[in-house]
Design a protein around this motif. Structure first.
Motif, PDB file in Angstrom:
ATOM      1  N   PRO A 480     -40.211  17.214 -55.839  1.00  0.00           N
ATOM      2  CA  PRO A 480     -39.852  16.686 -54.514  1.00  0.00           C
ATOM      3  C   PRO A 480     -40.715  17.257 -53.391  1.00  0.00           C
ATOM      4  CG  PRO A 480     -37.886  17.288 -55.752  1.00  0.00           C
ATOM      5  CD  PRO A 480     -39.055  17.801 -56.540  1.00  0.00           C
ATOM      6  N   LYS A 481     -41.137  18.511 -53.511  1.00  0.00           N
ATOM      7  CA  LYS A 481     -41.965  19.116 -52.470  1.00  0.00           C
ATOM      8  C   LYS A 481     -43.325  18.430 -52.397  1.00  0.00           C
ATOM      9  CE  LYS A 481     -43.130  22.116 -49.309  1.00  0.00           C
ATOM     10  NZ  LYS A 481     -42.543  22.024 -47.944  1.00  0.00           N
ATOM     11  N   VAL A 482     -43.910  18.156 -53.552  1.00  0.00           N
ATOM     12  CA  VAL A 482     -45.191  17.449 -53.579  1.00  0.00           C
ATOM     13  C   VAL A 482     -45.019  16.044 -53.010  1.00  0.00           C
ATOM     14  CG1 VAL A 482     -46.966  16.478 -55.097  1.00  0.00           C
ATOM     15  CG2 VAL A 482     -46.156  18.812 -55.469  1.00  0.00           C
ATOM     16  N   ASP A 483     -43.930  15.373 -53.364  1.00  0.00           N
ATOM     17  CA  ASP A 483     -43.669  14.042 -52.805  1.00  0.00           C
ATOM     18  C   ASP A 483     -43.621  14.094 -51.279  1.00  0.00           C
ATOM     19  OD1 ASP A 483     -43.447  13.155 -55.401  1.00  0.00           O
ATOM     20  OD2 ASP A 483     -41.269  12.966 -55.375  1.00  0.00           O
ATOM     21  N   GLU A 484     -42.908  15.070 -50.763  1.00  0.00           N
ATOM     22  CA  GLU A 484     -42.755  15.224 -49.313  1.00  0.00           C
ATOM     23  C   GLU A 484     -44.110  15.471 -48.642  1.00  0.00           C
ATOM     24  OE1 GLU A 484     -41.093  18.808 -46.490  1.00  0.00           O
ATOM     25  OE2 GLU A 484     -39.895  18.296 -48.265  1.00  0.00           O
ATOM     26  N   LEU A 485     -44.919  16.326 -49.240  1.00  0.00           N
ATOM     27  CA  LEU A 485     -46.234  16.647 -48.673  1.00  0.00           C
ATOM     28  C   LEU A 485     -47.184  15.454 -48.740  1.00  0.00           C
ATOM     29  CD1 LEU A 485     -46.612  20.248 -50.117  1.00  0.00           C
ATOM     30  CD2 LEU A 485     -46.437  19.652 -47.681  1.00  0.00           C
TER      31      LEU A 485
END
Length: 553
Positions: A480-485
């Motif tokens: 999810p963090k990579v998606d957000e970034l």
């Protein structure tokens, strides 16, 4: 020659590579609009070039999921609206001009687009190319029933409107900085060949492609070659060749032998292997150059497999990967070790990532701590899952095959059983790769969109075909963090701000290790000295980006 002399020679080559990679690489600075280009009338095409690839192009519709070797054909047969040159700027192809804020093609907020097309362009079958074809090509990528190569960016397009035969407009539901770069790798397809076709995944393009490009499809001998002929009505300068033969030679030693003997005019993907470099540089009548590429080599994991869902396993396997020895012993020190998917020439490259450490003792300790226990056969197990998996790559790539054997041995030292399961290229990179049917792979990837750093197509959770997405996330990686970034980076048009975002993405992926990064490619290209035109371009995935300009002197 002594080992010391060998090491010195390899360091010189590496230093030369770094210098060449740094000079003129479009990825070094943020993307800009390239210089204007003027094109002369078509030349009289003459002569023939035999271009060799180690893999057979198998996907002839450029909007369907495909790999690099397929683009070797696309650049000859199809055209995008515009493309990247070697300096990282855009130049127009089917578009009359590259849309920008300065020329009114893009609004200042990035939401309104207007594209003007060249007049008088025709498809290979004589049908006029119009804005309707562009509208259809863009909308086809968003059709839920179509197996699309990419949905990133297109999903933000709204109200695609044909203003005239040579002009269309659309709006974006939100700003998307990589949109121009994505359009630069989107080849236009002819709307009329889809008329009346119920299944848009099965058209004549799959067997006999029709484009607007410099060469027309003539015939194909499956397993051997594709023959292309000059498009006399091409809308740009060229082509200068009457015939282009794309020949498949899966065994890289055989490919080099045929280049050496003169049966091959240009040696392409996978190029001259480093163990042949010293000899190749001395071949009479040949030009041999080492060039940097944005492609990186890695061991990729299928993250749906239970063996790889424990991060400790992925980290331990990275510690058990002796990539320095692989690079030095098998690749003669030519490629550059890397910790990321981002090319070192890129403005967005994160140079502060943790450095790889080959350490069998630490790898074993990490697996012990994570609860992976060695059985009587020496293979670790946890919760009923054995640390046993297959590893696949292209059969006939002898350096990768040797690397696999070396990796197999060092992985065994930490209680991991890796079996080798190599396949012919057409099988390996077909559904087996695209639908994540593998356990692990040795693979070379360029995950960028030209000079733009966006990698949503490869690392966004929703882009995994095996999980119902439409993209290239064959690792089935989800964070999810990579998606957000990735979403934040795509909305930001300020290079300095984007740099921080993409550096953080690299840091998260380096921690997660959905793939074990090995090295950035340094490829050894070669062609006969009477061939003019082949030129490195780190912003494109394969050599034929400018095949319209190739000629025999």
């Amino acid at each position: 020659m002594t080992d010391d002399k060998k090491k010195t020679a390899h360091l010189n080559r590496r230093q030369a590579l770094m210098m060449m990679g740094a000079a003129g690489a479009g990825l070094m600075t943020p993307m800009t609009i390239g210089r204007d280009r003027a094109f002369a009338a078509n030349a009289d095409a003459s002569g023939q070039i035999v271009l060799a690839f180690s893999q057979e192009p198998t996907v002839f519709n450029p909007l369907m999921p495909h790999i690099e070797v397929d683009e070797g054909l696309y650049y000859a047969v199809y055209d995008p609206l515009f493309d990247f040159d070697a300096e990282g700027g855009f130049f127009p192809i089917l578009a009359a001009e590259v849309p920008s804020v300065a020329n009114g093609g893009i609004s200042a907020d990035g939401l309104s687009w207007r594209v003007k097309l060249k007049e008088g362009v025709t498809w290979h079958d004589g049908t006029p190319f119009t804005a309707e074809d562009v509208k259809f090509s863009l909308e086809l990528t968003m059709d839920p029933d179509f197996r699309s190569f990419r949905s990133t960016g297109y999903k933000f397009m709204r109200d695609i409107t044909v203003v005239s035969e040579t002009e269309l407009t659309w709006t974006m539901s939100e700003p998307f900085a990589p949109m121009a770069a994505i359009l630069a790798s989107t080849y236009m397809v002819p709307k009329h060949v889809f008329d009346g076709v119920e299944d848009k995944n099965a058209t004549i393009l799959n067997t006999a492609p029709i484009g607007t490009g410099p060469f027309k499809f003539k015939n194909r001998m499956a397993g051997d070659h594709i023959e292309l002929e000059a498009n006399a009505d091409y809308h740009m300068d060229g082509p200068f060749l009457k015939t282009l033969i794309i020949k498949y030679v899966p065994d890289l030693n055989v490919m080099y032998t045929q280049f050496k003997s003169g049966d091959i005019d240009v040696i392409g993907l996978q190029y001259i292997q480093p163990d042949h470099l010293a000899e190749a540089e001395k071949l009479p009548g040949k030009v041999v150059e080492v060039a940097g590429k944005a492609t990186f080599e890695s061991i990729g994991f299928n993250m749906m497999r239970p063996q790889f869902q424990d991060k400790a396993v992925r980290q331990a396997l990275y510690m058990a990967l002796d990539k320095t020895s692989i690079i030095d012993a098998l690749y003669y020190g030519v490629p550059t070790p890397t910790e990321t998917y981002m090319p070192q020439q890129s403005y967005y490259f994160n140079e502060n990532l943790p450095k790889h450490e080959f350490n069998i003792e630490k790898a074993n300790a990490l697996l012990d701590e994570a609860g992976w226990v060695k059985g009587a056969d020496g293979i670790r197990e946890k919760d009923g899952v054995r640390l046993s998996f297959s590893n696949s790559t292209t059969a006939g790539n002898h350096l990768r095959e040797q690397a696999q054997q070396f990796i197999q041995q060092t992985f065994a030292m930490v209680g991991a059983e890796m079996t080798i399961k190599n396949l012919p290229a057409a099988v390996m990179w077909g559904d087996y790769w695209m639908n994540s049917e593998f356990d692990s792979v040795v693979v070379g990837l360029n995950t960028l969109a030209g000079a733009d750093p966006d990698t949503s197509d490869y690392f966004m959770s929703t882009m995994s075909p095996a999980l119902g997405g439409s993209g290239q996330n064959t690792f089935a990686y989800q964070n999810p963090k990579v998606d957000e970034l990735l979403v934040a980076g795509a909305r930001d048009f300020v290079p300095e701000e984007r740099k921080a975002i993409y550096e953080e993405i690299q840091a998260v992926i380096r921690e997660d290790l959905p793939f074990l990064p090995m090295f950035q490619y340094a490829v050894i290209k070669g062609w006969k000295d009477d061939v003019e035109g082949p030129a490195p371009n780190i912003n494109n995935r394969i050599d034929t980006w400018n095949v319209r300009e190739w000629k025999r002197s």
